[in-house]
Design an enzyme around this catalytic site. Sequence first.
Site, mmCIF file in Angstrom:
data_model
loop_
_atom_site.group_PDB
_atom_site.id
_atom_site.type_symbol
_atom_site.label_atom_id
_atom_site.label_comp_id
_atom_site.label_asym_id
_atom_site.label_seq_id
_atom_site.Cartn_x
_atom_site.Cartn_y
_atom_site.Cartn_z
ATOM 1 C CD GLU A 171 51.249 -35.315 -21.009
ATOM 2 O OE1 GLU A 171 51.735 -34.159 -21.054
ATOM 3 O OE2 GLU A 171 51.145 -36.105 -20.360
ATOM 4 C CG HIS A 249 46.458 -41.869 -18.952
ATOM 5 N ND1 HIS A 249 46.373 -42.321 -17.117
ATOM 6 C CD2 HIS A 249 47.392 -41.303 -19.083
ATOM 7 C CE1 HIS A 249 48.325 -41.851 -16.907
ATOM 8 N NE2 HIS A 249 48.116 -41.621 -17.807
ATOM 9 C CD GLU A 278 52.008 -41.038 -17.967
ATOM 10 O OE1 GLU A 278 51.622 -40.674 -17.702
ATOM 11 O OE2 GLU A 278 53.251 -40.853 -18.003
ATOM 12 C CG ASP A 280 44.990 -44.725 -15.914
ATOM 13 O OD1 ASP A 280 45.032 -44.315 -17.171
ATOM 14 O OD2 ASP A 280 45.032 -43.747 -15.138
HETATM 15 C C1 XIL Z 1 50.013 -37.027 -12.883
HETATM 16 C C2 XIL Z 1 50.082 -37.583 -11.031
HETATM 17 O O1 XIL Z 1 49.063 -39.089 -11.666
HETATM 18 C C3 XIL Z 1 48.645 -36.545 -10.498
HETATM 19 O O2 XIL Z 1 49.388 -36.299 -8.864
HETATM 20 C C4 XIL Z 1 49.652 -35.258 -10.593
HETATM 21 O O3 XIL Z 1 48.718 -34.581 -9.667
HETATM 22 C C5 XIL Z 1 49.419 -34.957 -12.239
HETATM 23 O O4 XIL Z 1 50.662 -35.789 -12.652
HETATM 24 N N1 XIL Z 1 50.685 -38.122 -18.119
HETATM 25 C C6 XIL Z 1 52.307 -37.935 -17.396
HETATM 26 C C7 XIL Z 1 52.110 -37.417 -15.832
HETATM 27 O O5 XIL Z 1 52.706 -37.524 -17.886
HETATM 28 O O6 XIL Z 1 52.827 -37.476 -15.070
HETATM 29 C C8 XIL Z 1 50.830 -37.500 -15.027
HETATM 30 O O7 XIL Z 1 50.893 -37.531 -13.524
HETATM 31 C C9 XIL Z 1 49.378 -37.789 -15.963
HETATM 32 C C10 XIL Z 1 49.807 -37.369 -17.230
#
Ligand code: XIL
Length: 485
Positions: A171, A249, A278, A280
């Site tokens: 990020e 996401h 990631e 969802d």
């Molecule tokens: C999130 C986790 O799912 C949570 O449990 C934590 O509180 C915050 O981080 N981008 C990422 C992940 O790269 O590491 C993040 O994970 C979600 C967004």
Amino acid sequence: MDKVLARGSGSTTARSRPRTAVVSILAGGAAVAATIAVATSASAGTTLGTSAAEQGRYFGTAVAVNKLSDATYVGILNREFNMVTAENEMKWDATEPSQNQFNYSSSDRLVAHAQANGMRVRGHALAWHQQQPGWTQGLSGTALRNAMVNHITQVATHFKGKIHSWDVVNEAFDDGNGGRRDSNLQRTGNDWIEVAFRTARAADPGAKLCYNDYNTDNWTWAKTQGVYNMVKDFKARGVPIDCVGFQSHFNSGSPYPGNYRTTLQNFADLGVDVQITELDIEGSGSTQATTYGNVVKDCLAVARCNGITVWGIRDSDSWRASGTPLLFDGNGNKKAAYTSTLNALNAGGTTPPTTTPPTTTPPTTTPPTTAPPTTAPPTTAPPTTPPPAGACTATLSTNQWQGGFVTNVRVTAGGSPLNGWSVSLTLPSGSAVTNAWSAQSSGTNGLVTFRNVDYNRQVPAGGTTEFGFQGTGTAPSGTVSCTAG
Ligand code: XIL
């Protein structure tokens, strides 16, 4: 039912009609179709992991290590997935809570669970502006840069040989303008990302090294273009990057874009793997199921899309639980989204997967644990190795920060092939080489020589190979000699 499905499909994708129709039919008959398909098709996988494996991909999930004592959770994890990502346990605050004091208790537990159950591990994440320990907040400039290099070196070395892919940097781009995000790491100098990658490569040459981000799914977004241009530049300059992670996401503010496949393909065309890291998708029912299916089809359509990881198992495990974005409900039951995902995996892709190891480094091979057998010398003459041939040249590209540097060296063969090479250079006084990769170094101060290792001994006429080294003080510049043989 059909109307609902048609409306759902239309709102989530701008894809071509025939494709949407197929997906709608699958989603519409979700539960029944899945049962029949599994019962009647010998080749169709019955779990996400096995189905993905049949396509040469993995299917993973984020795991919260404290849930490994939840039987329902572990049951689904072990049955369905063949890749895991630590949801939080490998982040900087978890692994280095105090400076230079490392804690791997939770992360080692996850790796052990993965290894015991035949799963691989994505490492997440070495350098990120979030979830840093408190002590980094008091650092800046060289002190923070050196702390980052040390963190990456230590953590990647600890897990060396156990990580399929590392999110080296997470990020780093701004959401709006396609430039870099302001952060304490960014303020150490724009080269912090490439230094992070070179450092990770030095520590674990066998892991694929990824840049990972969100809101980079839509090809037309400035942020996507910003990351694309960075990867292109890294590939052009030999910065060791192997893959790009798309967090994906998806929700109403950041919906699944109709050009997602284009984005994945365009990145892959730069010569990197792409991974969905990631996933969802907020929503429910057939709309959500259709989008999951589309994401899977997009990955399978891109030869260098290695695999998909969802960001949790049950909706109740999600960091965005209220959006019910995952494949299993709170009780661990398969949702329609699960079925459409499995069906899409079993339907297969349009292009075969490719497995591409990191391009500039040797595979990590475990050294034999037993002594090699003592064998009588061969009675036939050994193959005659060709004599050293040809001349070579070496060029340096360096990232210098106050107090340290990483130098990448490109060796180019002349008009004849190389069968062995060595590169010599003189370090400025007070400088020292601390480690090297893809070459054997001799000497740490003054005149230092780097010799090929086995895998990069031979270089075709006009071809190139690369190695690198890291050091303290000022990087070498000026004359570099390259010798064949
Ligand atoms: C999130 C986790 O799912 C949570 O449990 C934590 O509180 C915050 O981080 N981008 C990422 C992940 O790269 O590491 C993040 O994970 C979600 C967004």
